[in-house]
Structures are given as structure tokens and as C-alpha cells.
Motif scaffolding. Structure first.
Motif, PDB file in Angstrom:
ATOM      1  N   LEU A 185       0.833  -1.199   0.000  1.00 54.69           N
ATOM      2  CA  LEU A 185       0.000   0.000   0.000  1.00 54.69           C
ATOM      3  C   LEU A 185       0.870   1.252   0.000  1.00 54.69           C
ATOM      4  N   ALA A 186       1.958   1.213   0.757  1.00 58.58           N
ATOM      5  CA  ALA A 186       2.875   2.355   0.774  1.00 58.58           C
ATOM      6  C   ALA A 186       3.441   2.609  -0.618  1.00 58.58           C
ATOM      7  N   MET A 187       3.783   1.534  -1.326  1.00 67.21           N
ATOM      8  CA  MET A 187       4.322   1.680  -2.679  1.00 67.21           C
ATOM      9  C   MET A 187       3.276   2.263  -3.630  1.00 67.21           C
ATOM     10  N   VAL A 188       2.035   1.817  -3.506  1.00 68.99           N
ATOM     11  CA  VAL A 188       0.965   2.316  -4.383  1.00 68.99           C
ATOM     12  C   VAL A 188       0.753   3.806  -4.173  1.00 68.99           C
ATOM     13  N   THR A 189       0.659   4.230  -2.908  1.00 67.66           N
ATOM     14  CA  THR A 189       0.436   5.650  -2.636  1.00 67.66           C
ATOM     15  C   THR A 189       1.657   6.493  -3.014  1.00 67.66           C
ATOM     16  N   LEU A 190       2.851   5.904  -2.874  1.00 66.92           N
ATOM     17  CA  LEU A 190       4.056   6.603  -3.298  1.00 66.92           C
ATOM     18  C   LEU A 190       4.042   6.822  -4.810  1.00 66.92           C
ATOM     19  N   CYS A 191       3.671   5.787  -5.558  1.00 64.93           N
ATOM     20  CA  CYS A 191       3.580   5.915  -7.026  1.00 64.93           C
ATOM     21  C   CYS A 191       2.518   6.931  -7.423  1.00 64.93           C
ATOM     22  N   PHE A 192       1.416   6.955  -6.700  1.00 69.38           N
ATOM     23  CA  PHE A 192       0.375   7.948  -6.969  1.00 69.38           C
ATOM     24  C   PHE A 192       0.927   9.358  -6.797  1.00 69.38           C
ATOM     25  N   GLY A 193       1.680   9.574  -5.721  1.00 68.98           N
ATOM     26  CA  GLY A 193       2.278  10.887  -5.493  1.00 68.98           C
ATOM     27  C   GLY A 193       3.245  11.275  -6.599  1.00 68.98           C
ATOM     28  N   LEU A 194       4.043  10.315  -7.068  1.00 75.51           N
ATOM     29  CA  LEU A 194       4.987  10.593  -8.153  1.00 75.51           C
ATOM     30  C   LEU A 194       4.253  10.912  -9.453  1.00 75.51           C
ATOM     31  N   ILE A 195       3.196  10.156  -9.737  1.00 78.25           N
ATOM     32  CA  ILE A 195       2.418  10.400 -10.959  1.00 78.25           C
ATOM     33  C   ILE A 195       1.812  11.798 -10.945  1.00 78.25           C
ATOM     34  N   MET A 196       1.273  12.199  -9.806  1.00 79.46           N
ATOM     35  CA  MET A 196       0.656  13.526  -9.715  1.00 79.46           C
ATOM     36  C   MET A 196       1.704  14.631  -9.831  1.00 79.46           C
ATOM     37  N   GLN A 197       2.886  14.413  -9.280  1.00 78.79           N
ATOM     38  CA  GLN A 197       3.936  15.421  -9.413  1.00 78.79           C
ATOM     39  C   GLN A 197       4.345  15.587 -10.874  1.00 78.79           C
ATOM     40  N   ILE A 198       4.437  14.476 -11.596  1.00 73.99           N
ATOM     41  CA  ILE A 198       4.747  14.539 -13.028  1.00 73.99           C
ATOM     42  C   ILE A 198       3.620  15.247 -13.782  1.00 73.99           C
ATOM     43  N   PHE A 199       2.372  14.968 -13.394  1.00 72.69           N
ATOM     44  CA  PHE A 199       1.228  15.633 -14.019  1.00 72.69           C
ATOM     45  C   PHE A 199       1.305  17.143 -13.800  1.00 72.69           C
ATOM     46  N   PHE A 200       1.592  17.569 -12.574  1.00 75.13           N
ATOM     47  CA  PHE A 200       1.705  19.000 -12.284  1.00 75.13           C
ATOM     48  C   PHE A 200       2.800  19.652 -13.136  1.00 75.13           C
ATOM     49  N   LEU A 201       3.840  18.893 -13.445  1.00 78.97           N
ATOM     50  CA  LEU A 201       4.972  19.433 -14.202  1.00 78.97           C
ATOM     51  C   LEU A 201       4.741  19.417 -15.705  1.00 78.97           C
ATOM     52  N   GLN A 202       4.073  18.380 -16.191  1.00 79.03           N
ATOM     53  CA  GLN A 202       4.009  18.144 -17.632  1.00 79.03           C
ATOM     54  C   GLN A 202       2.723  18.613 -18.295  1.00 79.03           C
ATOM     55  N   VAL A 203       1.802  19.189 -17.565  1.00 77.84           N
ATOM     56  CA  VAL A 203       0.547  19.679 -18.159  1.00 77.84           C
ATOM     57  C   VAL A 203       0.438  21.175 -17.893  1.00 77.84           C
ATOM     58  N   PRO A 204       1.245  21.974 -18.594  1.00 70.67           N
ATOM     59  CA  PRO A 204       1.283  23.420 -18.321  1.00 70.67           C
ATOM     60  C   PRO A 204      -0.038  24.134 -18.593  1.00 70.67           C
ATOM     61  N   ALA A 205      -0.870  23.584 -19.471  1.00 68.75           N
ATOM     62  CA  ALA A 205      -2.147  24.237 -19.760  1.00 68.75           C
ATOM     63  C   ALA A 205      -3.033  24.315 -18.522  1.00 68.75           C
ATOM     64  N   LEU A 206      -2.861  23.349 -17.617  1.00 70.13           N
ATOM     65  CA  LEU A 206      -3.672  23.321 -16.393  1.00 70.13           C
ATOM     66  C   LEU A 206      -2.913  23.795 -15.159  1.00 70.13           C
ATOM     67  N   THR A 207      -1.602  23.554 -15.157  1.00 74.00           N
ATOM     68  CA  THR A 207      -0.836  23.790 -13.930  1.00 74.00           C
ATOM     69  C   THR A 207       0.266  24.834 -14.066  1.00 74.00           C
ATOM     70  N   GLY A 208       0.489  25.316 -15.286  1.00 75.35           N
ATOM     71  CA  GLY A 208       1.587  26.260 -15.490  1.00 75.35           C
ATOM     72  C   GLY A 208       2.934  25.602 -15.655  1.00 75.35           C
ATOM     73  N   GLY A 209       2.981  24.266 -15.594  1.00 70.86           N
ATOM     74  CA  GLY A 209       4.234  23.545 -15.800  1.00 70.86           C
ATOM     75  C   GLY A 209       5.284  23.876 -14.753  1.00 70.86           C
ATOM     76  N   ALA A 210       6.543  23.890 -15.195  1.00 69.80           N
ATOM     77  CA  ALA A 210       7.652  24.149 -14.275  1.00 69.80           C
ATOM     78  C   ALA A 210       7.613  25.554 -13.700  1.00 69.80           C
ATOM     79  N   ALA A 211       7.031  26.490 -14.437  1.00 70.52           N
ATOM     80  CA  ALA A 211       6.948  27.872 -13.955  1.00 70.52           C
ATOM     81  C   ALA A 211       5.907  28.045 -12.867  1.00 70.52           C
ATOM     82  N   GLY A 212       4.965  27.105 -12.778  1.00 73.90           N
ATOM     83  CA  GLY A 212       3.934  27.198 -11.756  1.00 73.90           C
ATOM     84  C   GLY A 212       2.908  28.279 -12.057  1.00 73.90           C
TER      85      GLY A 212
END
Length: 327
Positions: A112-139
Motif C-alpha cells: 500500500l505504501a508503494m501504491v500511494t508513493l507511485c500515486f504521489g509521483l504520478i501527480m507530481q509529473i502531471f503537475f509538471l508536464q501539463v502546463p495548460a492546467l498547472t503552469g508547468g515548471a513555472a507554476g
């Protein structure tokens, strides 16, 4: 009598929070304690999952980020008020939390710890790689302050309602809600789930329902805290909501005291305030901070609030024995 004491406690805390920023606190100190209040709400939700339901989660920062991004974008691009945007961010984080909760039903322990850890990593990548919604690396920058009766809600010296109040009143409201929730059948069910899930299920307890419920509430609390965070800092970026932040929230809960609302406060204050005191010793900062955490874990294995509670009980017991002897 017990009910009267609880009511007096909540009313007293309300007055303390309302007055605290105006009692001679410096502007920088108000900023630090505002962050502590925001983090305390996130830790409170994680404490429910880990301390009450016995389920580990390493993706709490992802829910924190979802709430922050949704609130910021709804205020900037849609023009919604802060209250509506905050509620939307909390709700979306809760929906994602329900999804993760159902996924978590298939796993236990370190899986379960691994699953939630992977979820956190996926969301961090999403925040970084979808600039139309999140502003990308610039925030996202220039996030506006909420407005209340035509006045900006921020920590500026002239503001009568501050983000400090938003952070701590949110925590107080959520702590009151969870305190009442855990005093009902739900609290006993979560305790049974934590202590012996197999026995709980054999007695007819709906284990799946309570697991998902715990994840959902925890996610909503983190999402609401993220909404307050974005209007407090006026900037959010993917680096803020990474796995490192999830580990910090986990440390707050463990060090403060599992399953205790005030433990979330103690852990958040420790991990927010102490780094500021040792900032002058930058080259030794990590070493000093690690030693402080190790000392706390050794001295207070049940957390800081557990230590405070134990000391209080000993003092109360000593006074009771003295009064009995004098009689």
C-alpha cells in the motif's frame, strides 16, 4: 460536565486564534505560524488514515497540490470567489481520494505504501508536464488574495482578517468535525480496522467502506489546506507538492502523535518553526534538525502530544493523591 468542558475548549480556541495575530506577533512570525496551520490540517487528515484507520499513505502532498491548483485556476481563469474555488478544490481532491481508497483495498502494508508513493509521483509529473492546467515548471503566480467585505484577506499589518485566520480556523473546524466523527460508531469502527481488520470483518464491519471513507476525508482536508496555501503564498509550483512533502507530512503525524488532532498541531509546529530557528546555522541545519527529530522519537515514542498527555496525567494523579492524604 464533560460536554461543557469540550464546548469551553472549542470556544476558547476560537478566541485564541482570532486574537493571536494582534498580540504583538511580528509579520514574519505570523507568516510562519500560518504555514504551520496549513500543514496541521494536512497532517490531521493523514493522522486519520494512519493513526485511526491504520492505513499508510505517501501521497498526501498530491491531494494538497490538487486543492491548490484547482483553487488557484478557478480564481484566476474562471473568476470564482475564493470560497467556491476552495470548496471545488476540496471536493475534487476528495473524489481522487475515493479512487485511491478503492485502489488501496487491494493492498496492505508496504505494498500500500508503494501504491500511494507511485500515486504521489504520478501527480507530481502531471503537475509538471501539463502546463495548460498547472503552469508547468513555472507554476502559477499572482494568485489573488480572498476578499471579505471589500477588504483583502492577507497577513499585511493593516488587514483585520488574515490568512492566519483562514489556516487556523480551517484546522479548528476540521478538528471539531473529526473529534465528533470519531466519538461515534465510525471512530470505533476505524479503531477495530486499525487493530485487527480480519476480526473486524468477521464481526460484520464493512472494512472497505471505512477504508475508503478515511482516504476520502483525508484527501478533502489536504485539498482545502492546499487552497489556503495558494492564496497565502500567491505562488504554487510542482516542486512544492512532491514526495518529499508527503514524507514531511508523515513525519509531522508520527512525531506529533498518531490519531491525535493536537498531535497534528505539535508535529506541524515542530517541523515548521524549528527550521526557522536554526536557519542561521545553514551548514549544520540538516544535522541539527535530524538530531532533534531523533531525540523526540526516543523521548516520546507516542509522539509529542502523547508525552504532554502523559505528563498531565501524572501531575493530576499526584495532586489527587496529595488532596486525599490531606483529607
Amino acid at each position: 460536565m464533560e460536554g461543557a468542558k469540550r464546548t469551553a475548549f472549542w470556544i476558547g480556541m476560537t478566541f485564541v486564534i482570532a486574537a493571536a495575530p494582534f498580540l504583538g506577533m511580528e509579520a514574519y512570525t505570523v507568516q510562519i505560524f500560518t504555514l504551520a496551520g496549513i500543514y496541521a490540517t494536512v497532517a490531521l487528515g493523514l493522522s486519520l488514515v494512519l493513526g485511526n484507520a491504520g492505513q499508510i499513505s505517501l501521497g498526501q502532498a498530491a491531494f494538497f497540490g490538487i486543492g491548490a491548483y484547482v483553487t488557484a485556476q478557478l480564481m484566476l481563469k474562471v473568476g470564482l470567489s475564493f470560497v467556491v474555488a476552495l470548496a471545488a478544490g476540496g471536493c475534487l481532491a476528495g473524489v481522487v481520494g475515493i479512487s485511491l481508497g478503492y485502489l488501496a483495498l487491494r493492498f496492505q502494508g508496504h505494498y500500500l505504501a508503494m501504491v500511494t508513493l507511485c500515486f504521489g509521483l504520478i501527480m507530481q509529473i502531471f503537475f509538471l508536464q501539463v502546463p495548460a492546467l498547472t503552469g508547468g515548471a513555472a507554476g502559477i503566480t499572482d494568485i489573488p488574495s480572498p476578499q471579505l467585505f471589500g477588504s483583502a484577506v492577507d497577513n499585511s499589518p493593516g488587514s483585520w482578517c488574515k490568512t492566519f485566520h483562514l489556516a487556523w480556523f480551517l484546522f479548528l473546524g476540521m478538528a471539531w468535525f473529526l473529534s465528533n466523527l470519531l466519538s461515534l460508531q465510525t471512530g470505533r469502527a476505524l479503531a477495530a480496522l486499525r487493530d485487527n481488520p480480519i476480526a473486524a470483518e468477521s464481526l460484520g464491519l464493512n472494512v472497505s467502506k471505512h477504508k475508503v471513507q478515511a482516504f476520502a476525508i483525508s484527501a478533502v482536508l489536504a485539498g482545502l489546506a492546499g487552497g489556503v496555501y495558494c492564496v497565502h503564498t500567491h505562488y504554487i509550483g510542482p516542486e512544492i507538492f512532491g514526495v518529499g512533502a508527503s514524507l514531511e507530512f508523515l513525519i509531522m503525524v508520527v512525531v506529533g502523535g498518531l490519531g491525535r488532532p493536537m498531535g497534528a498541531v505539535a508535529g506541524a509546529l515542530l517541523l515548521t518553526v524549528i527550521p526557522e530557528f536554526i536557519r542561521a546555522y545553514e551548514e549544520y541545519r540538516l544535522l541539527i534538525f535530524s538530531m532533534v527529530l531523533m531525540a523526540v522519537v526516543l523521548v516520546a515514542p507516542e509522539g509529542l502530544w502523547g508525552l504532554v498527555t502523559a505528563v498531565y496525567r501524572r501531575i493530576k494523579s499526584a495532586f489527587s493523591r496529595e488532596s486525599e492524604t490531606s483529607e
